[in-house]
Design a protein around this motif. Structure first.
Motif, PDB file in Angstrom:
ATOM      1  N   GLU A  72       0.822  -1.204   0.000  1.00 22.65           N
ATOM      2  CA  GLU A  72       0.000   0.000   0.000  1.00 22.65           C
ATOM      3  C   GLU A  72       0.857   1.255   0.000  1.00 22.65           C
ATOM      4  O   GLU A  72       0.571   2.233  -0.709  1.00 22.65           O
ATOM      5  CB  GLU A  72      -0.938  -0.008   1.208  1.00 22.65           C
ATOM      6  N   LYS A  73       1.944   1.228   0.800  1.00 21.85           N
ATOM      7  CA  LYS A  73       2.841   2.379   0.843  1.00 21.85           C
ATOM      8  C   LYS A  73       3.513   2.599  -0.514  1.00 21.85           C
ATOM      9  O   LYS A  73       3.656   3.731  -0.977  1.00 21.85           O
ATOM     10  CB  LYS A  73       3.894   2.197   1.938  1.00 21.85           C
ATOM     11  N   ASN A  74       3.916   1.486  -1.133  1.00 20.66           N
ATOM     12  CA  ASN A  74       4.534   1.595  -2.460  1.00 20.66           C
ATOM     13  C   ASN A  74       3.561   2.164  -3.484  1.00 20.66           C
ATOM     14  O   ASN A  74       3.921   2.995  -4.327  1.00 20.66           O
ATOM     15  CB  ASN A  74       5.050   0.232  -2.924  1.00 20.66           C
ATOM     16  N   ASN A  75       2.301   1.695  -3.408  1.00 23.14           N
ATOM     17  CA  ASN A  75       1.283   2.200  -4.328  1.00 23.14           C
ATOM     18  C   ASN A  75       1.016   3.689  -4.104  1.00 23.14           C
ATOM     19  O   ASN A  75       0.862   4.459  -5.055  1.00 23.14           O
ATOM     20  CB  ASN A  75      -0.015   1.410  -4.173  1.00 23.14           C
ATOM     21  N   LEU A  76       0.976   4.096  -2.816  1.00 21.61           N
ATOM     22  CA  LEU A  76       0.771   5.504  -2.505  1.00 21.61           C
ATOM     23  C   LEU A  76       1.923   6.352  -3.015  1.00 21.61           C
ATOM     24  O   LEU A  76       1.733   7.453  -3.533  1.00 21.61           O
ATOM     25  CB  LEU A  76       0.612   5.686  -0.988  1.00 21.61           C
ATOM     26  N   TYR A  77       3.157   5.833  -2.872  1.00 18.15           N
ATOM     27  CA  TYR A  77       4.324   6.579  -3.339  1.00 18.15           C
ATOM     28  C   TYR A  77       4.296   6.721  -4.861  1.00 18.15           C
ATOM     29  O   TYR A  77       4.617   7.791  -5.404  1.00 18.15           O
ATOM     30  CB  TYR A  77       5.599   5.878  -2.899  1.00 18.15           C
ATOM     31  N   TYR A  80       1.849   9.288  -5.692  1.00 17.99           N
ATOM     32  CA  TYR A  80       2.410  10.599  -5.365  1.00 17.99           C
ATOM     33  C   TYR A  80       3.361  11.066  -6.468  1.00 17.99           C
ATOM     34  O   TYR A  80       3.319  12.228  -6.892  1.00 17.99           O
ATOM     35  CB  TYR A  80       3.143  10.527  -4.029  1.00 17.99           C
ATOM     36  N   LYS A  81       4.220  10.141  -6.945  1.00 20.26           N
ATOM     37  CA  LYS A  81       5.151  10.483  -8.013  1.00 20.26           C
ATOM     38  C   LYS A  81       4.408  10.870  -9.292  1.00 20.26           C
ATOM     39  O   LYS A  81       4.778  11.822  -9.981  1.00 20.26           O
ATOM     40  CB  LYS A  81       6.080   9.302  -8.294  1.00 20.26           C
ATOM     41  N   GLN A  82       3.344  10.116  -9.606  1.00 20.67           N
ATOM     42  CA  GLN A  82       2.562  10.421 -10.796  1.00 20.67           C
ATOM     43  C   GLN A  82       1.916  11.796 -10.697  1.00 20.67           C
ATOM     44  O   GLN A  82       1.931  12.579 -11.655  1.00 20.67           O
ATOM     45  CB  GLN A  82       1.499   9.345 -11.009  1.00 20.67           C
ATOM     46  N   LEU A  83       1.344  12.094  -9.500  1.00 21.99           N
ATOM     47  CA  LEU A  83       0.719  13.398  -9.303  1.00 21.99           C
ATOM     48  C   LEU A  83       1.752  14.521  -9.367  1.00 21.99           C
ATOM     49  O   LEU A  83       1.487  15.591  -9.924  1.00 21.99           O
ATOM     50  CB  LEU A  83      -0.007  13.430  -7.955  1.00 21.99           C
ATOM     51  N   LYS A  84       2.932  14.268  -8.793  1.00 24.19           N
ATOM     52  CA  LYS A  84       3.993  15.274  -8.823  1.00 24.19           C
ATOM     53  C   LYS A  84       4.435  15.542 -10.254  1.00 24.19           C
ATOM     54  O   LYS A  84       4.629  16.699 -10.655  1.00 24.19           O
ATOM     55  CB  LYS A  84       5.178  14.808  -7.981  1.00 24.19           C
ATOM     56  N   ASP A  85       4.606  14.447 -11.032  1.00 26.89           N
ATOM     57  CA  ASP A  85       5.001  14.610 -12.431  1.00 26.89           C
ATOM     58  C   ASP A  85       3.943  15.394 -13.205  1.00 26.89           C
ATOM     59  O   ASP A  85       4.271  16.267 -14.027  1.00 26.89           O
ATOM     60  CB  ASP A  85       5.226  13.241 -13.089  1.00 26.89           C
TER      61      ASP A  85
END
Length: 283
Positions: A72-77, A80-85
């Motif tokens: 779950e943490k990996n999926n959230l990260y 997060y990376k996708q949203l940041k990009d």
């Protein structure tokens, strides 16, 4: 050393026995029919088997929960990376759009300029090169002899006069800016004063204040502030009426014989992207 090995063997044997007993109890508990009453021994066996089974499942459930938590943490990260990009791309798109809007505005101004010049034919060009070491001296544009550009043609923007063509190749030309430090020919200008004009010569340019110095004006002439300063048309380079700038102040020369006029340049020489070459009308 033999004693330690024997102790380890006993531990493994004990664990194996417990596992076998647990499996046996579980098998017995499952094998018991659900539709009949259990006798006391069967109840004890079933309870013991389920208890052992629950105890055996506990560490596996803990590990499974931890693994799911990590996933779950990996999926959230990743999200997060996708949203940041996406956020960074949005900033880039906004910046690009603002830059494009600015360029379109400048191009529109350049196109409008062509309709205001009745005695010249405008050739719109883009500045493609500018030496940092000679920033205020000259620029290179993407129009040359194949486009009808010739030496000494005036170069302008919608705001005013920029300079003149000094070198021409087939596809490119060099523009000597009015802001250059070495004015080989002083430019003749006239300043509007009420219903008349006074004449003078541009002697130098100050890049810090973006102003020209105009000299050779009679002392007894009153020059209003913000008066337009334009070319006189004297000479073969610049036609009459090209805007140079506006008057920002006057002083007297060292001998108190004539006035020195400070003229704010109409053109921002630090922000040049598109220009227009004033070609001679072929008609």
């Amino acid at each position: 050393m033999y004693g330690r090995r024997k102790q380890f063997d006993r531990r493994y044997l004990l664990i194996l026995i417990i596992v076998i007993i647990a499996l046996a109890l579980v098998i017995l508990a499952v094998a018991l029919k659900k539709d009949r009453n259990l006798n006391p021994l069967e109840r004890v066996i079933k309870d013991a088997g389920m208890t052992v089974l629950k105890m055996a499942e506990t560490p596996f459930s803990f590990v499974k929960d931890k693994i799911n938590e990590v996933h779950e943490k990996n999926n959230l990260y990743k999200k997060y990376k996708q949203l940041k990009d996406k956020y960074e791309k949005i900033d880039f798109i906004i910046s690009s759009n603002e830059n494009l809007e600015s360029e379109v505005h400048k191009l529109k101004e350049a196109l409008d300029l062509n309709t205001l010049l009745s005695d010249k034919v405008g050739c719109n060009a883009t500045i493609v090169s500018r030496d940092v070491g000679y920033w205020y001296d000259e620029v290179t544009i993407d129009k040359g002899s194949k486009d009808g550009v010739e030496k000494n043609m005036a170069v302008v923007t919608p705001k005013g006069l920029v300079g003149r063509i000094t070198k021409v190749s087939k596809h490119f030309s060099t523009v000597k800016l009015l802001s250059n430090d070495n004015m080989d020919n002083k430019i003749s200008v006239k300043i509007k004063t009420n219903d008349d004009y006074v004449y003078g010569l541009i002697s130098k340019y100050d890049s810090k204040t973006n102003t020209y110095t105009v000299e050779g004006i009679s002392q007894n002439v009153d020059i209003p502030e913000d008066a337009d300063v334009v070319t006189t048309g004297m000479g073969i380079t610049f036609s009459s009426g090209l805007l140079i700038g506006k008057v920002k102040g006057t002083t007297s020369d060292n001998f108190d014989l004539s006035k020195v006029v400070k003229v704010e340049a109409a053109v921002d020489f630090n922000d040049l992207d598109y220009v227009t070459v004033l070609k001679r009308d072929s008609k």
